[in-house]
Scaffold this motif. Structure first.
Motif, PDB file in Angstrom:
ATOM      1  N   SER A 259       1.160   3.997  -3.070  1.00 35.92           N
ATOM      2  CA  SER A 259       0.940   5.425  -2.798  1.00 35.92           C
ATOM      3  C   SER A 259       2.117   6.261  -3.301  1.00 35.92           C
TER       4      SER A 259
ATOM      5  N   SER B 131       0.842  -1.215   0.000  1.00 34.39           N
ATOM      6  CA  SER B 131       0.000   0.000   0.000  1.00 34.39           C
ATOM      7  C   SER B 131       0.867   1.250   0.000  1.00 34.39           C
TER       8      SER B 131
ATOM      9  N   LYS C 235       1.975   6.459  -7.117  1.00 33.19           N
ATOM     10  CA  LYS C 235       1.020   7.449  -7.606  1.00 33.19           C
ATOM     11  C   LYS C 235       1.579   8.872  -7.478  1.00 33.19           C
ATOM     12  N   SER C 236       2.423   9.061  -6.483  1.00 35.14           N
ATOM     13  CA  SER C 236       3.029  10.392  -6.287  1.00 35.14           C
ATOM     14  C   SER C 236       4.249  10.592  -7.163  1.00 35.14           C
TER      15      SER C 236
END
Length: 533
Positions: free
Chosen positions: A243, A239, A246-247
């Motif tokens: 994250s 997870s 995505k950044s």
């Protein structure tokens, strides 16, 4: 012609002479040919090599001591589930029930062999309606008539139909001059003792298998928890990586690497789940239960039992009296010596005394009269003269068997001591291994926590976290395996020491001797009380 009354003293004298002739034969039964069994004194060390000292310092680990041995050794783990399973082995295990049935057969064979030490008595009654040949009687009379003419005419003779009534008691007894019957009974008794010790060996083997399977199950359940924790750690890492992806902080390669590691852990979970299910079924089989019938019970308290700080092993000299395989080998040696004596006795004459007493009459109303009595008594002797080498071959066979039994006994004792020493060494070394793995788990866990913290802060890559996670998981899995190995090695040591049968299958001979000693002490106490009064 003498009267019937004048013949009675003669008969009585004959009966008395027959009895007096056979009486000395009965007294000769104490003579036994062949070798006698002498109790052996097997080798044993003065003390157990407990491996408790290294470089002159006492080890802080669980050590083996020479304290009195506890027969219910599984209670030292302080695990109620294990204690319950072990106590049910003697009641539900099918291999133990089979050994019990085999022991019953051996006891019956011993009873059959022992019956020959006593006279065999049997009672029988017969009735026969007989028509003999008239022609044969006429021929006999004709031949008599040639020597005594005019005595009886053959044509005047007719044989009637006869009713013959008879009942008697028969007795047969072999005078055991050379100890053949006694040796045969000794061999059967030793064979029964071998079956008894084999039954005890089966019991402690099944108890050891139960402890091994249970402790392995607890170790594998702990490994399942390690994999579950690793799965959660990797899921959280996945997870976090997604994250960061995505950044734009990491590439897709990082996400796929974490997913690959997560799937590998899931595969390990499936494999270990299969092993746990098989171990549960193995425990159920040891109790004669169907598959999966103990799953709910075995899910309780999934921690690996902790070994005690001190392991009571008893004195080294007690091992030969406690291990059933050594006792069985000794019984086998006693059997071979007895069979050798029996084969030696076959070269000597065999004397049997036969006797019967009863009543015979042609009329049923006279059957109970003293005048209808009939009897005979006397010995019979048989001596082997030529047997074609059978007796010599049998004797040589028993001599070789006795030598083989003696070697087997020495081998069994030596093997027992090797098993004890190897079990003690394994128990000691596995504890040292566990200490090292325990430290490795602590170090790897700190490394994983630090790598995760740095990864969240962007100070390290996902490879550092994956490597730390792999090292932590491997160390925890190895520690769980070592925890189970320490416990199973202790169970193996107890098995090597021959424990687990004394309370369930006590030594009847020892109990009888103890009871006799207690009885003698009670008699002496009563005598002392009377003297004081």
């Amino acid at each position: 012609m003498k009267s019937v009354r004048s013949l009675r003293p003669v008969r009585r004298q004959f009966m008395l002479k027959s009895f007096l002739l056979t009486l000395p034969l009965l007294g000769l039964g104490a003579c036994m040919v062949g070798p006698k069994y002498h109790a052996l004194k097997p080798w044993s060390p003065p003390h157990f090599d407990t491996h408790a000292r290294e470089n002159g310092q006492t080890s802080p680990l669980s050590v083996v001591t020479e304290l009195p041995f506890d027969d219910a050794w599984w209670k030292s783990f302080h695990d109620p589930v294990l204690a319950s399973l072990e106590e049910r082995v003697a009641k539900q295990n099918l291999a133990f029930e089979l050994a019990t049935a085999n022991l019953a057969q051996s006891r019956a064979q011993m009873m059959i062999a022992g019956a020959e030490r006593f006279p065999a008595l049997s009672a029988q009654g017969t009735y026969a309606r007989t028509q003999n040949s008239t022609k044969q009687l006429e021929e006999i009379i004709h031949r008599i008539g040639k020597k005594s003419p005019g005595l009886v005419s053959p044509g005047d003779v007719k044989v009637p139909v006869l009713n013959q009534w008879q009942y008697s008691i028969d007795a047969t007894y072999e005078v055991d001059l050379w100890g053949r019957v006694a040796r045969q009974y000794q061999a059967a008794k030793a064979l029964m003792q071998m079956s008894e010790e084999e039954r005890r060996s089966v019991l402690i083997a099944q108890q050891a298998d139960m402890a091994h399977d249970y402790l392995q199950l607890r170790g594998d359940q702990k490994r399942v928890r390690v994999l579950n924790a690793s799965h959660k750690t990797l899921s959280d890492l996945l997870s976090l990586t997604q994250s960061r992806y995505k950044s734009g902080l990491v590439t897709e390669l990082d996400v796929d690497s974490v997913k690959s590691r997560l799937h590998r852990v899931e595969a390990q979970q499936a494999q270990l789940s299969q092993i746990v299910a098989q171990e549960k079924n193995a425990i159920a089989f040891l109790l004669g239960a169907p598959p999966r019938s103990l799953d709910q019970e075995l899910e309780q308290g999934q921690n690996t039992p902790v070994v005690p700080p001190f392991v009571p092993a008893g004195l080294p000299s007690e091992l030969v009296h406690r291990r059933p395989d050594i006792r069985e080998a000794e019984a086998n040696l006693r059997q071979s010596v007895a069979e050798l004596g029996e084969a030696t006795a076959d070269f000597y004459p065999k004397i049997t005394i036969n006797a019967d007493f009863g009543f015979q009459t042609l009329s049923f109303k006279d059957l109970g009269l003293w005048g209808a009595r009939a009897w005979n008594v006397g010995p019979s002797i048989s001596l082997p003269i030529f047997q074609g080498g059978r007796l010599v071959g049998q004797l040589n066979l028993k001599k070789a068997a006795q030598k083989s039994a003696a070697i087997s006994y020495r081998q069994t004792v030596l093997r027992a001591w090797h098993e004890v020493d190897n079990a003690m060494q394994s128990y000691h070394d596995e504890q040292n291994k566990r200490e090292g793995l325990n430290n490795a788990v602590k170090d790897s866990q700190r490394s994983l926590d630090l790598a995760l913290s740095q990864y969240r802060s962007g100070l390290s890559t996902y490879l550092d976290v994956l490597n730390a996670q792999i090292q932590t998981q491997d160390a925890q899995m190895d520690l769980a395996t070592s925890d189970a190995a320490v416990a199973t090695n202790l169970a193996r040591l107890y098995n090597a020491l021959g424990g687990g049968w004394q309370k369930v299958l006590p030594d009847e001979g020892a109990l009888l001797k103890e009871a006799q000693n207690n009885q003698s002490q009670a008699v002496a106490y009563k005598s002392t009380r009377k003297m004081v009064r």
